[in-house]
Design a protein around this motif. Structure first.
Motif, PDB file in Angstrom:
ATOM      1  N   ILE A 150       0.870  -1.175   0.000  1.00 14.42           N
ATOM      2  CA  ILE A 150       0.000   0.000   0.000  1.00 14.42           C
ATOM      3  C   ILE A 150       0.909   1.229   0.000  1.00 14.42           C
ATOM      4  CG2 ILE A 150      -1.719   1.321   1.293  1.00 14.42           C
ATOM      5  CD1 ILE A 150      -2.610  -1.364   2.559  1.00 14.42           C
ATOM      6  N   THR A 151       0.806   2.050  -1.036  1.00 20.23           N
ATOM      7  CA  THR A 151       1.650   3.241  -1.146  1.00 20.23           C
ATOM      8  C   THR A 151       0.846   4.530  -1.022  1.00 20.23           C
ATOM      9  OG1 THR A 151       1.452   3.213  -3.548  1.00 20.23           O
ATOM     10  CG2 THR A 151       3.369   2.078  -2.568  1.00 20.23           C
ATOM     11  N   LYS A 152      -0.476   4.415  -0.988  1.00 21.87           N
ATOM     12  CA  LYS A 152      -1.331   5.581  -0.806  1.00 21.87           C
ATOM     13  C   LYS A 152      -2.656   5.133  -0.208  1.00 21.87           C
ATOM     14  CE  LYS A 152      -3.071   5.484  -5.568  1.00 21.87           C
ATOM     15  NZ  LYS A 152      -3.217   6.268  -6.799  1.00 21.87           N
ATOM     16  N   LEU A 153      -3.345   6.077   0.386  1.00 27.85           N
ATOM     17  CA  LEU A 153      -4.638   5.814   1.012  1.00 27.85           C
ATOM     18  C   LEU A 153      -5.718   6.643   0.332  1.00 27.85           C
ATOM     19  CD1 LEU A 153      -3.442   6.187   4.715  1.00 27.85           C
ATOM     20  CD2 LEU A 153      -3.997   4.035   3.558  1.00 27.85           C
ATOM     21  N   THR A 154      -6.930   6.147   0.405  1.00 25.82           N
ATOM     22  CA  THR A 154      -8.108   6.905   0.018  1.00 25.82           C
ATOM     23  C   THR A 154      -9.138   6.725   1.128  1.00 25.82           C
ATOM     24  OG1 THR A 154      -9.161   5.057  -1.137  1.00 25.82           O
ATOM     25  CG2 THR A 154      -7.719   6.493  -2.463  1.00 25.82           C
ATOM     26  N   LEU A 155     -10.112   7.604   1.193  1.00 26.40           N
ATOM     27  CA  LEU A 155     -11.156   7.444   2.205  1.00 26.40           C
ATOM     28  C   LEU A 155     -11.914   6.137   2.001  1.00 26.40           C
ATOM     29  CD1 LEU A 155     -12.609  11.044   2.698  1.00 26.40           C
ATOM     30  CD2 LEU A 155     -11.109   9.743   4.214  1.00 26.40           C
ATOM     31  N   GLU A 192     -18.775   5.989   8.821  1.00 22.44           N
ATOM     32  CA  GLU A 192     -19.555   6.885   7.972  1.00 22.44           C
ATOM     33  C   GLU A 192     -18.652   7.986   7.445  1.00 22.44           C
ATOM     34  OE1 GLU A 192     -22.585   8.373  10.620  1.00 22.44           O
ATOM     35  OE2 GLU A 192     -21.337  10.043  11.257  1.00 22.44           O
ATOM     36  N   THR A 193     -19.028   8.519   6.301  1.00 24.91           N
ATOM     37  CA  THR A 193     -18.302   9.640   5.731  1.00 24.91           C
ATOM     38  C   THR A 193     -18.995  10.909   6.185  1.00 24.91           C
ATOM     39  OG1 THR A 193     -17.662   8.338   3.801  1.00 24.91           O
ATOM     40  CG2 THR A 193     -17.507  10.727   3.597  1.00 24.91           C
ATOM     41  N   ALA A 194     -18.206  11.872   6.619  1.00 23.72           N
ATOM     42  CA  ALA A 194     -18.720  13.170   7.047  1.00 23.72           C
ATOM     43  C   ALA A 194     -17.937  14.244   6.299  1.00 23.72           C
ATOM     44  CB  ALA A 194     -18.559  13.330   8.555  1.00 23.72           C
ATOM     45  N   THR A 195     -18.426  15.460   6.366  1.00 22.63           N
ATOM     46  CA  THR A 195     -17.742  16.579   5.736  1.00 22.63           C
ATOM     47  C   THR A 195     -17.517  17.663   6.778  1.00 22.63           C
ATOM     48  OG1 THR A 195     -18.807  16.101   3.617  1.00 22.63           O
ATOM     49  CG2 THR A 195     -17.858  18.297   3.882  1.00 22.63           C
ATOM     50  N   ASP A 196     -16.285  18.136   6.860  1.00 20.84           N
ATOM     51  CA  ASP A 196     -15.950  19.210   7.783  1.00 20.84           C
ATOM     52  C   ASP A 196     -16.743  20.447   7.373  1.00 20.84           C
ATOM     53  OD1 ASP A 196     -14.466  21.672   8.660  1.00 20.84           O
ATOM     54  OD2 ASP A 196     -13.193  20.160   9.610  1.00 20.84           O
ATOM     55  N   PRO A 197     -17.552  20.997   8.294  1.00 20.87           N
ATOM     56  CA  PRO A 197     -18.395  22.130   7.930  1.00 20.87           C
ATOM     57  C   PRO A 197     -17.618  23.409   7.639  1.00 20.87           C
ATOM     58  CG  PRO A 197     -18.569  21.689  10.279  1.00 20.87           C
ATOM     59  CD  PRO A 197     -17.737  20.590   9.683  1.00 20.87           C
ATOM     60  N   VAL A 198     -16.418  23.541   8.157  1.00 19.67           N
ATOM     61  CA  VAL A 198     -15.624  24.744   7.930  1.00 19.67           C
ATOM     62  C   VAL A 198     -14.774  24.604   6.672  1.00 19.67           C
ATOM     63  CG1 VAL A 198     -13.813  26.236   8.876  1.00 19.67           C
ATOM     64  CG2 VAL A 198     -15.584  25.304  10.390  1.00 19.67           C
ATOM     65  N   ALA A 199     -14.004  23.512   6.587  1.00 24.92           N
ATOM     66  CA  ALA A 199     -13.094  23.326   5.458  1.00 24.92           C
ATOM     67  C   ALA A 199     -13.770  22.707   4.237  1.00 24.92           C
ATOM     68  CB  ALA A 199     -11.908  22.458   5.878  1.00 24.92           C
ATOM     69  N   GLY A 200     -14.929  22.071   4.452  1.00 22.21           N
ATOM     70  CA  GLY A 200     -15.619  21.426   3.345  1.00 22.21           C
ATOM     71  C   GLY A 200     -14.940  20.158   2.861  1.00 22.21           C
ATOM     72  N   LEU A 201     -14.053  19.573   3.685  1.00 21.06           N
ATOM     73  CA  LEU A 201     -13.313  18.377   3.293  1.00 21.06           C
ATOM     74  C   LEU A 201     -13.937  17.124   3.908  1.00 21.06           C
ATOM     75  CD1 LEU A 201      -9.701  19.758   3.786  1.00 21.06           C
ATOM     76  CD2 LEU A 201     -10.946  19.464   1.637  1.00 21.06           C
ATOM     77  N   ILE A 240     -11.239  10.018  11.326  1.00 27.24           N
ATOM     78  CA  ILE A 240     -10.035   9.694  10.568  1.00 27.24           C
ATOM     79  C   ILE A 240      -9.938  10.769   9.491  1.00 27.24           C
ATOM     80  CG2 ILE A 240      -8.823   8.009   9.147  1.00 27.24           C
ATOM     81  CD1 ILE A 240     -11.640   6.645  11.026  1.00 27.24           C
ATOM     82  N   ARG A 241      -8.938  11.608   9.636  1.00 32.40           N
ATOM     83  CA  ARG A 241      -8.769  12.751   8.738  1.00 32.40           C
ATOM     84  C   ARG A 241      -7.598  12.505   7.790  1.00 32.40           C
ATOM     85  NH1 ARG A 241     -12.260  17.429   9.831  1.00 32.40           N
ATOM     86  NH2 ARG A 241     -13.316  16.845  11.749  1.00 32.40           N
ATOM     87  N   PRO A 242      -7.806  12.725   6.489  1.00 30.42           N
ATOM     88  CA  PRO A 242      -6.710  12.570   5.533  1.00 30.42           C
ATOM     89  C   PRO A 242      -5.581  13.544   5.847  1.00 30.42           C
ATOM     90  CG  PRO A 242      -8.807  12.866   4.405  1.00 30.42           C
ATOM     91  CD  PRO A 242      -9.041  13.122   5.851  1.00 30.42           C
ATOM     92  N   GLY A 243      -4.364  13.107   5.549  1.00 27.39           N
ATOM     93  CA  GLY A 243      -3.200  13.949   5.787  1.00 27.39           C
ATOM     94  C   GLY A 243      -2.664  14.528   4.500  1.00 27.39           C
ATOM     95  N   ASN A 244      -1.400  14.274   4.239  1.00 27.67           N
ATOM     96  CA  ASN A 244      -0.717  14.847   3.080  1.00 27.67           C
ATOM     97  C   ASN A 244      -1.259  14.279   1.778  1.00 27.67           C
ATOM     98  OD1 ASN A 244       1.394  16.578   4.316  1.00 27.67           O
ATOM     99  ND2 ASN A 244       1.882  14.650   5.343  1.00 27.67           N
ATOM    100  N   GLN A 245      -1.833  15.157   0.981  1.00 30.18           N
ATOM    101  CA  GLN A 245      -2.432  14.774  -0.292  1.00 30.18           C
ATOM    102  C   GLN A 245      -1.359  14.501  -1.333  1.00 30.18           C
ATOM    103  OE1 GLN A 245      -5.903  14.613  -0.928  1.00 30.18           O
ATOM    104  NE2 GLN A 245      -6.119  14.910   1.268  1.00 30.18           N
TER     105      GLN A 245
END
Length: 173
Positions: A6-11, A26-35, A49-54
């Motif tokens: 595994i060399t990369k992650l996705t949600l 469950e998938t949620a969306t940050d209300p401020v950042a929209g991510l 679980i928040r994604p890190g370096n894109q």
């Protein structure tokens, strides 16, 4: 699990990995950042679980993620309690940033890892959360007994599940 590195992650991939070990996710969306991010719980304690370096891929992949549980502190929480946890545990770290107590674990797949490594990181997170719940209950019970107080200085942030309460006067919610 496969033997492909595994060399990369996705949600979606992280959601699948968590579901394979029994988590509801469950998938949620940050209300401020929209991510988008993932939300789950273990032992009654909700976490994100928040994604890190894109990565530069167009598929929204990333090389690391932060597992984070946030508790709200009501009143004073001795910094010694936080420091004692950090001095006796590896991997996950507690941070007191009034009025919040943040527990986090970073997971990285930079350079490539085997699927069993990712599963082990999820299992470490689960174990640490269980230990944290027990630790806070014990420490807060002792703190309440010492101070003669029946109220709990720590509770789950709004919008998250509540942790199971104990029968003692001090509880972690």
């Amino acid at each position: 699990m496969s033997d492909v590195s595994i060399t990369k992650l996705t949600l979606d991939g992280l959601r699948e990995s968590l579901q394979q070990v029994g988590y509801r996710v469950e998938t949620a969306t940050d209300p401020v950042a929209g991510l988008p991010y993932l939300r789950s719980a273990t032992g009654g304690l909700a976490f994100d679980i928040r994604p890190g370096n894109q990565l530069s891929d167009a598929d929204g992949s990333f090389v690391d993620a932060a597992f984070t549980a946030i508790l709200q502190v009501q009143g004073e929480l001795p910094l010694d309690l936080v420091n004692r946890w950090n001095a006796t545990r590896r991997f996950g770290r507690l941070q007191l940033s009034q009025p919040f107590l943040v527990f986090c674990l970073d997971v990285s797949v930079a350079g490539g890892v085997m699927p069993d490594y990712l599963r082990a990181q999820i299992e470490i997170w689960d174990r640490l959360v269980q230990e944290l719940i027990a630790y806070l209950r014990d420490e807060l019970r002792q703190l309440s007994a010492k101070n003669g107080s029946a109220s709990s200085p720590v509770s789950q942030t709004p919008g998250h599940q509540s942790a199971t309460e104990v029968d003692a006067p001090t509880t972690v919610q």
